[in-house]
Write an enzyme that holds these catalytic residues in place. Structure first.
Site, PDB file in Angstrom:
ATOM      1  N   LYS A   9     -31.179  27.256  56.143  1.00 17.95           N
ATOM      2  CA  LYS A   9     -30.986  28.571  55.533  1.00 17.95           C
ATOM      3  C   LYS A   9     -32.272  29.043  54.836  1.00 17.95           C
ATOM      4  O   LYS A   9     -33.217  28.263  54.644  1.00 17.95           O
ATOM      5  CB  LYS A   9     -29.825  28.491  54.547  1.00 17.95           C
ATOM      6  CG  LYS A   9     -28.468  28.237  55.217  1.00 17.95           C
ATOM      7  CD  LYS A   9     -27.392  28.142  54.150  1.00 17.95           C
ATOM      8  CE  LYS A   9     -26.009  27.991  54.720  1.00 17.95           C
ATOM      9  NZ  LYS A   9     -24.998  27.940  53.641  1.00 17.95           N
ATOM     10  N   TYR A  49     -20.529  34.648  59.995  1.00 19.07           N
ATOM     11  CA  TYR A  49     -19.712  34.367  58.810  1.00 19.07           C
ATOM     12  C   TYR A  49     -18.452  35.241  58.769  1.00 19.07           C
ATOM     13  O   TYR A  49     -17.869  35.423  57.699  1.00 19.07           O
ATOM     14  CB  TYR A  49     -20.546  34.568  57.538  1.00 19.07           C
ATOM     15  CG  TYR A  49     -21.457  33.388  57.217  1.00 19.07           C
ATOM     16  CD1 TYR A  49     -20.959  32.080  57.138  1.00 19.07           C
ATOM     17  CD2 TYR A  49     -22.818  33.574  56.985  1.00 19.07           C
ATOM     18  CE1 TYR A  49     -21.786  30.998  56.851  1.00 19.07           C
ATOM     19  CE2 TYR A  49     -23.653  32.495  56.679  1.00 19.07           C
ATOM     20  CZ  TYR A  49     -23.129  31.216  56.617  1.00 19.07           C
ATOM     21  OH  TYR A  49     -23.946  30.143  56.314  1.00 19.07           O
ATOM     22  N   ASN A 112     -27.311  26.394  49.215  1.00 20.02           N
ATOM     23  CA  ASN A 112     -27.029  25.011  49.634  1.00 20.02           C
ATOM     24  C   ASN A 112     -27.763  24.577  50.898  1.00 20.02           C
ATOM     25  O   ASN A 112     -27.379  23.617  51.559  1.00 20.02           O
ATOM     26  CB  ASN A 112     -25.519  24.781  49.719  1.00 20.02           C
ATOM     27  CG  ASN A 112     -24.859  25.684  50.737  1.00 20.02           C
ATOM     28  OD1 ASN A 112     -25.544  26.395  51.470  1.00 20.02           O
ATOM     29  ND2 ASN A 112     -23.541  25.642  50.806  1.00 20.02           N
ATOM     30  N   HIS A 115     -26.544  24.920  57.057  1.00 17.96           N
ATOM     31  CA  HIS A 115     -25.224  25.192  57.643  1.00 17.96           C
ATOM     32  C   HIS A 115     -24.968  24.198  58.758  1.00 17.96           C
ATOM     33  O   HIS A 115     -25.882  23.884  59.525  1.00 17.96           O
ATOM     34  CB  HIS A 115     -25.186  26.610  58.234  1.00 17.96           C
ATOM     35  CG  HIS A 115     -23.997  26.829  59.138  1.00 17.96           C
ATOM     36  ND1 HIS A 115     -22.769  27.210  58.654  1.00 17.96           N
ATOM     37  CD2 HIS A 115     -23.847  26.670  60.486  1.00 17.96           C
ATOM     38  CE1 HIS A 115     -21.909  27.288  59.670  1.00 17.96           C
ATOM     39  NE2 HIS A 115     -22.529  26.975  60.782  1.00 17.96           N
ATOM     40  N   GLU A 126     -20.364  28.954  67.902  1.00 18.03           N
ATOM     41  CA  GLU A 126     -21.581  29.238  67.122  1.00 18.03           C
ATOM     42  C   GLU A 126     -22.840  28.992  67.965  1.00 18.03           C
ATOM     43  O   GLU A 126     -23.801  29.763  67.879  1.00 18.03           O
ATOM     44  CB  GLU A 126     -21.604  28.372  65.860  1.00 18.03           C
ATOM     45  CG  GLU A 126     -20.526  28.783  64.858  1.00 18.03           C
ATOM     46  CD  GLU A 126     -20.533  27.941  63.579  1.00 18.03           C
ATOM     47  OE1 GLU A 126     -21.322  26.987  63.487  1.00 18.03           O
ATOM     48  OE2 GLU A 126     -19.755  28.269  62.665  1.00 18.03           O
TER      49      GLU A 126
HETATM   50  P1  IDP Z   1     -19.894  25.407  54.603  1.00 20.12           P
HETATM   51  O1  IDP Z   1     -21.254  26.078  54.693  1.00 20.12           O
HETATM   52  O2  IDP Z   1     -20.009  24.069  53.932  1.00 20.12           O
HETATM   53  O3  IDP Z   1     -19.177  25.353  55.908  1.00 20.12           O
HETATM   54  P2  IDP Z   1     -18.084  27.573  53.852  1.00 20.12           P
HETATM   55  O4  IDP Z   1     -16.882  27.439  52.997  1.00 20.12           O
HETATM   56  O5  IDP Z   1     -17.893  27.823  55.314  1.00 20.12           O
HETATM   57  O6  IDP Z   1     -19.008  26.287  53.612  1.00 20.12           O
HETATM   58  O7  IDP Z   1     -18.945  28.757  53.247  1.00 20.12           O
HETATM   59  C1  IDP Z   1     -20.047  29.282  53.958  1.00 20.12           C
HETATM   60  C2  IDP Z   1     -21.194  29.486  53.020  1.00 20.12           C
HETATM   61  O8  IDP Z   1     -20.847  30.544  52.119  1.00 20.12           O
HETATM   62  C3  IDP Z   1     -21.514  28.308  52.098  1.00 20.12           C
HETATM   63  O9  IDP Z   1     -22.329  27.337  52.705  1.00 20.12           O
HETATM   64  C4  IDP Z   1     -22.222  29.006  50.964  1.00 20.12           C
HETATM   65  O10 IDP Z   1     -23.568  29.348  51.328  1.00 20.12           O
HETATM   66  C5  IDP Z   1     -21.427  30.302  50.859  1.00 20.12           C
HETATM   67  N1  IDP Z   1     -20.336  30.193  49.878  1.00 20.12           N
HETATM   68  C6  IDP Z   1     -19.114  29.648  50.060  1.00 20.12           C
HETATM   69  N2  IDP Z   1     -18.352  29.734  48.940  1.00 20.12           N
HETATM   70  C7  IDP Z   1     -19.143  30.361  48.039  1.00 20.12           C
HETATM   71  C8  IDP Z   1     -18.941  30.755  46.672  1.00 20.12           C
HETATM   72  O11 IDP Z   1     -17.884  30.532  46.082  1.00 20.12           O
HETATM   73  N3  IDP Z   1     -19.988  31.393  46.067  1.00 20.12           N
HETATM   74  C9  IDP Z   1     -21.186  31.644  46.706  1.00 20.12           C
HETATM   75  N4  IDP Z   1     -21.408  31.307  47.979  1.00 20.12           N
HETATM   76  C10 IDP Z   1     -20.412  30.661  48.633  1.00 20.12           C
HETATM   77 MG    MG Z   2     -18.373  26.837  57.085  1.00 18.49          MG
END
Ligand code: IDP
Ligand code: MG
Length: 150
Positions: A9, A49, A112, A115, A126
């Protein structure tokens, strides 16, 4: 062999962590089957997304993921989807275990670093979103037998 989509990312790119992230996943035993540098546009971000559309963080997520070029990769290996996600660590980097990519290099959910597809079915979709068929290459390596028993 199972494949998964990984994105480094914008924070990973801007912080100079692309090599480190690739290194972690490659050393785990995952094979690079596709790789490109791209700058996601809003349309691609919203498709990728789409499942999160309507959530409070959705607009920020789209801004974040389109804020810098990223590296998109296809990684291949036994159980590639689950192995990659375990190597990445929990979504909320603040809770991610030390030894994982997020647990060692990130501290919030919104930055984080990486992905990884969350199921083999989503991985196929994807990969098709980011890569043309001919951009994904399955090949053998001389070290394969030292990584996966036959
Ligand atoms: P993942 O990336 O571990 O699969 P997902 O729940 O699919 O997690 O969420 C996608 C991305 O959206 C996360 O990696 C993060 O960057 C962002 N995200 C998810 N939940 C939050 C939140 O509560 N606040 C801010 N960003 C979030
Ligand atoms: Mg995800």
């Amino acid at each position: 062999m199972e494949q998964t989509l990984v994105l480094i990312k914008p924070d990973g790119m801007q912080r100079g962590l692309a090599g480190t992230i690739i290194d972690r996943l490659e050393r785990r035993g995952l094979k690079i089957a596709g790789m490109k540098l791209i700058h996601m546009d809003e349309a691609l971000a919203k498709r990728h997304y789409g499942i999160h559309e309507g959530k409070p963080f959705f607009n920020d997520l789209v801004s974040y993921i389109t804020s810098s070029p990223i590296i998109a990769m296809v990684l291949e290996g036994p159980n590639a989807v689950e192995v990659t996600r375990k190597t990445m660590g929990e979504t909320n980097a603040g809770n991610a275990a030390p030894g994982t990519i997020r647990g060692d290099y990130a501290i919030t959910i919104g930055r984080n670093l990486v992905h990884g597809s969350d199921s083999p079915e989503n991985a196929v979709n994807e990969i098709n979103l980011f890569f043309k068929k001919e951009e994904v290459i399955s090949y053998g390596k001389d070290t394969d037998k030292w990584v996966i028993e036959s």
